[in-house]
Design a protein around this motif. Structure first.
Motif, PDB file in Angstrom:
ATOM      1  N   GLU A 125       0.838  -1.192   0.000  1.00 42.74           N
ATOM      2  CA  GLU A 125       0.000   0.000   0.000  1.00 42.74           C
ATOM      3  C   GLU A 125       0.871   1.238   0.000  1.00 42.74           C
ATOM      4  O   GLU A 125       1.883   1.298   0.675  1.00 42.74           O
ATOM      5  CB  GLU A 125      -0.893   0.028   1.230  1.00 42.74           C
ATOM      6  CG  GLU A 125      -1.962  -1.028   1.210  1.00 42.74           C
ATOM      7  CD  GLU A 125      -2.905  -0.891   2.382  1.00 42.74           C
ATOM      8  OE1 GLU A 125      -3.059   0.219   2.905  1.00 42.74           O
ATOM      9  OE2 GLU A 125      -3.475  -1.908   2.760  1.00 42.74           O
ATOM     10  N   TYR A 126       0.469   2.209  -0.764  1.00 37.24           N
ATOM     11  CA  TYR A 126       1.106   3.509  -0.723  1.00 37.24           C
ATOM     12  C   TYR A 126       0.483   4.304   0.407  1.00 37.24           C
ATOM     13  O   TYR A 126      -0.706   4.201   0.648  1.00 37.24           O
ATOM     14  CB  TYR A 126       0.822   4.291  -2.021  1.00 37.24           C
ATOM     15  CG  TYR A 126       1.658   3.885  -3.193  1.00 37.24           C
ATOM     16  CD1 TYR A 126       2.958   4.369  -3.330  1.00 37.24           C
ATOM     17  CD2 TYR A 126       1.146   3.065  -4.191  1.00 37.24           C
ATOM     18  CE1 TYR A 126       3.721   4.034  -4.434  1.00 37.24           C
ATOM     19  CE2 TYR A 126       1.907   2.734  -5.297  1.00 37.24           C
ATOM     20  CZ  TYR A 126       3.202   3.223  -5.406  1.00 37.24           C
ATOM     21  OH  TYR A 126       3.955   2.903  -6.486  1.00 37.24           O
ATOM     22  N   ASP A 127       1.273   5.116   1.086  1.00 35.35           N
ATOM     23  CA  ASP A 127       0.652   6.084   1.984  1.00 35.35           C
ATOM     24  C   ASP A 127       0.413   7.354   1.175  1.00 35.35           C
ATOM     25  O   ASP A 127       0.905   7.505   0.060  1.00 35.35           O
ATOM     26  CB  ASP A 127       1.488   6.323   3.235  1.00 35.35           C
ATOM     27  CG  ASP A 127       2.834   6.967   2.973  1.00 35.35           C
ATOM     28  OD1 ASP A 127       3.117   7.369   1.832  1.00 35.35           O
ATOM     29  OD2 ASP A 127       3.610   7.081   3.928  1.00 35.35           O
ATOM     30  N   ASP A 128      -0.376   8.256   1.722  1.00 35.43           N
ATOM     31  CA  ASP A 128      -0.766   9.450   0.970  1.00 35.43           C
ATOM     32  C   ASP A 128       0.450  10.288   0.566  1.00 35.43           C
ATOM     33  O   ASP A 128       0.488  10.846  -0.528  1.00 35.43           O
ATOM     34  CB  ASP A 128      -1.755  10.287   1.776  1.00 35.43           C
ATOM     35  CG  ASP A 128      -3.145   9.663   1.813  1.00 35.43           C
ATOM     36  OD1 ASP A 128      -3.313   8.525   1.326  1.00 35.43           O
ATOM     37  OD2 ASP A 128      -4.072  10.315   2.330  1.00 35.43           O
ATOM     38  N   ARG A 129       1.453  10.386   1.423  1.00 37.86           N
ATOM     39  CA  ARG A 129       2.658  11.169   1.105  1.00 37.86           C
ATOM     40  C   ARG A 129       3.363  10.589  -0.122  1.00 37.86           C
ATOM     41  O   ARG A 129       3.750  11.318  -1.031  1.00 37.86           O
ATOM     42  CB  ARG A 129       3.603  11.204   2.304  1.00 37.86           C
ATOM     43  CG  ARG A 129       4.863  12.037   2.067  1.00 37.86           C
ATOM     44  CD  ARG A 129       5.732  12.093   3.322  1.00 37.86           C
ATOM     45  NE  ARG A 129       5.041  12.715   4.427  1.00 37.86           N
ATOM     46  CZ  ARG A 129       5.036  14.026   4.681  1.00 37.86           C
ATOM     47  NH1 ARG A 129       5.711  14.839   3.895  1.00 37.86           N
ATOM     48  NH2 ARG A 129       4.389  14.506   5.715  1.00 37.86           N
ATOM     49  N   ALA A 130       3.503   9.262  -0.171  1.00 42.40           N
ATOM     50  CA  ALA A 130       4.161   8.615  -1.314  1.00 42.40           C
ATOM     51  C   ALA A 130       3.375   8.850  -2.600  1.00 42.40           C
ATOM     52  O   ALA A 130       3.957   9.073  -3.661  1.00 42.40           O
ATOM     53  CB  ALA A 130       4.332   7.122  -1.047  1.00 42.40           C
TER      54      ALA A 130
ATOM     55  N   GLN B 142      -7.517  12.690  10.350  1.00 41.03           N
ATOM     56  CA  GLN B 142      -6.560  11.590  10.421  1.00 41.03           C
ATOM     57  C   GLN B 142      -5.346  11.820   9.510  1.00 41.03           C
ATOM     58  O   GLN B 142      -4.474  10.965   9.416  1.00 41.03           O
ATOM     59  CB  GLN B 142      -7.215  10.250  10.043  1.00 41.03           C
ATOM     60  CG  GLN B 142      -8.155   9.696  11.092  1.00 41.03           C
ATOM     61  CD  GLN B 142      -9.525  10.348  11.004  1.00 41.03           C
ATOM     62  OE1 GLN B 142     -10.049  10.588   9.922  1.00 41.03           O
ATOM     63  NE2 GLN B 142     -10.092  10.662  12.155  1.00 41.03           N
TER      64      GLN B 142
ATOM     65  N   LYS C  39      -5.481  12.090   6.208  1.00 39.40           N
ATOM     66  CA  LYS C  39      -5.707  11.517   4.881  1.00 39.40           C
ATOM     67  C   LYS C  39      -6.098  12.626   3.908  1.00 39.40           C
ATOM     68  O   LYS C  39      -6.882  13.508   4.232  1.00 39.40           O
ATOM     69  CB  LYS C  39      -6.821  10.460   4.928  1.00 39.40           C
ATOM     70  CG  LYS C  39      -6.581   9.323   5.904  1.00 39.40           C
ATOM     71  CD  LYS C  39      -5.349   8.522   5.590  1.00 39.40           C
ATOM     72  CE  LYS C  39      -5.593   7.596   4.438  1.00 39.40           C
ATOM     73  NZ  LYS C  39      -4.423   6.833   4.035  1.00 39.40           N
TER      74      LYS C  39
ATOM     75  N   THR D 188      -6.439  17.884   4.125  1.00 39.61           N
ATOM     76  CA  THR D 188      -6.540  16.564   4.745  1.00 39.61           C
ATOM     77  C   THR D 188      -7.650  16.558   5.784  1.00 39.61           C
ATOM     78  O   THR D 188      -8.104  17.615   6.235  1.00 39.61           O
ATOM     79  CB  THR D 188      -5.210  16.185   5.437  1.00 39.61           C
ATOM     80  OG1 THR D 188      -4.935  17.130   6.464  1.00 39.61           O
ATOM     81  CG2 THR D 188      -4.051  16.132   4.445  1.00 39.61           C
TER      82      THR D 188
ATOM     83  N   TYR E 199      -4.790   5.507  -5.022  1.00 34.06           N
ATOM     84  CA  TYR E 199      -4.536   5.138  -3.631  1.00 34.06           C
ATOM     85  C   TYR E 199      -5.019   6.206  -2.650  1.00 34.06           C
ATOM     86  O   TYR E 199      -5.003   5.986  -1.453  1.00 34.06           O
ATOM     87  CB  TYR E 199      -3.046   4.856  -3.420  1.00 34.06           C
ATOM     88  CG  TYR E 199      -2.588   3.623  -4.157  1.00 34.06           C
ATOM     89  CD1 TYR E 199      -2.916   2.353  -3.697  1.00 34.06           C
ATOM     90  CD2 TYR E 199      -1.836   3.734  -5.326  1.00 34.06           C
ATOM     91  CE1 TYR E 199      -2.512   1.230  -4.377  1.00 34.06           C
ATOM     92  CE2 TYR E 199      -1.429   2.603  -6.005  1.00 34.06           C
ATOM     93  CZ  TYR E 199      -1.762   1.353  -5.532  1.00 34.06           C
ATOM     94  OH  TYR E 199      -1.357   0.242  -6.205  1.00 34.06           O
ATOM     95  N   LEU E 200      -5.440   7.348  -3.152  1.00 34.17           N
ATOM     96  CA  LEU E 200      -6.007   8.388  -2.284  1.00 34.17           C
ATOM     97  C   LEU E 200      -7.498   8.114  -2.126  1.00 34.17           C
ATOM     98  O   LEU E 200      -8.346   8.836  -2.652  1.00 34.17           O
ATOM     99  CB  LEU E 200      -5.754   9.780  -2.872  1.00 34.17           C
ATOM    100  CG  LEU E 200      -4.297  10.211  -3.017  1.00 34.17           C
ATOM    101  CD1 LEU E 200      -4.202  11.587  -3.670  1.00 34.17           C
ATOM    102  CD2 LEU E 200      -3.581  10.193  -1.678  1.00 34.17           C
TER     103      LEU E 200
END
Length: 170
Positions: A53-58, A95, A97, A92, A118-119
């Motif tokens: 999984e990608y995080d939002d920053r990535a 949380q 996101k 955001t 992924y967002l």
């Protein structure tokens, strides 16, 4: 070897070509990754599989790279360790996101990367009046929370995918 061990070996043999495809760039998203694999002369044990999984920053960093971020009109705090809600055009939720990406009229170039999928908390995607090219990916219809999409004034090609309206409230 037991029947279960043979089954695991067969599963790994099938997964190997998928991993090769991922390594040479044939996947838009990485395949499941084993967290632990133990191989001995008479057995193979897979402890657990997890989905990459990608995080939002990535995701935002990938977007920045794909759309010429260093050449944007405004890119305050992008590609830094600053909190995401301080990055220009990013909002955001509580949380952390990403819920909004508002980069209209900001000199974006290139194509819209699929990593934006992924967002999953994205509600508004505003990329109007830039120099974006390429197709509008039908997969963006999978963004279940997206209620506003603005892409006008770009150089996008192809039809508007009908999948984009799949999850919009009526």
């Amino acid at each position: 070897m037991t029947r279960i061990e043979r089954s695991i070996v067969r599963s790994l043999q099938c997964a190997l070509p998928l991993a090769v495809v991922a390594l040479v760039g044939g996947w838009e998203r990485e395949p499941p990754v084993p967290t632990t694999v133990t191989v001995s002369p008479d057995s193979v044990t897979v402890t657990q599989f997890r989905d990459f999984e990608y995080d939002d920053r990535a995701v935002l960093l990938k977007f920045y790279e794909a759309t010429g971020g260093t050449g944007w009109r405004t890119n305050t705090n992008w590609a830094t360790d600053a909190p995401l809600d301080t990055w220009y055009g990013v909002k955001t939720d509580s949380q952390g996101k990403v819920t909004e990406l508002d980069l209209g009229e900001n000199s974006l170039t290139g194509t819209i990367p699929l990593e934006l999928l992924y967002l999953q908390d994205l509600v508004r995607l505003l990329l109007h009046w830039n120099e974006l090219t390429g197709p509008i990916h039908p997969e963006f219809g999978n963004l279940r929370n997206l209620v506003r999409l603005s892409l006008s004034g770009n150089r996008l090609t192809g039809p508007i995918p009908p999948e984009l309206g799949t999850h919009l409230p009526v």
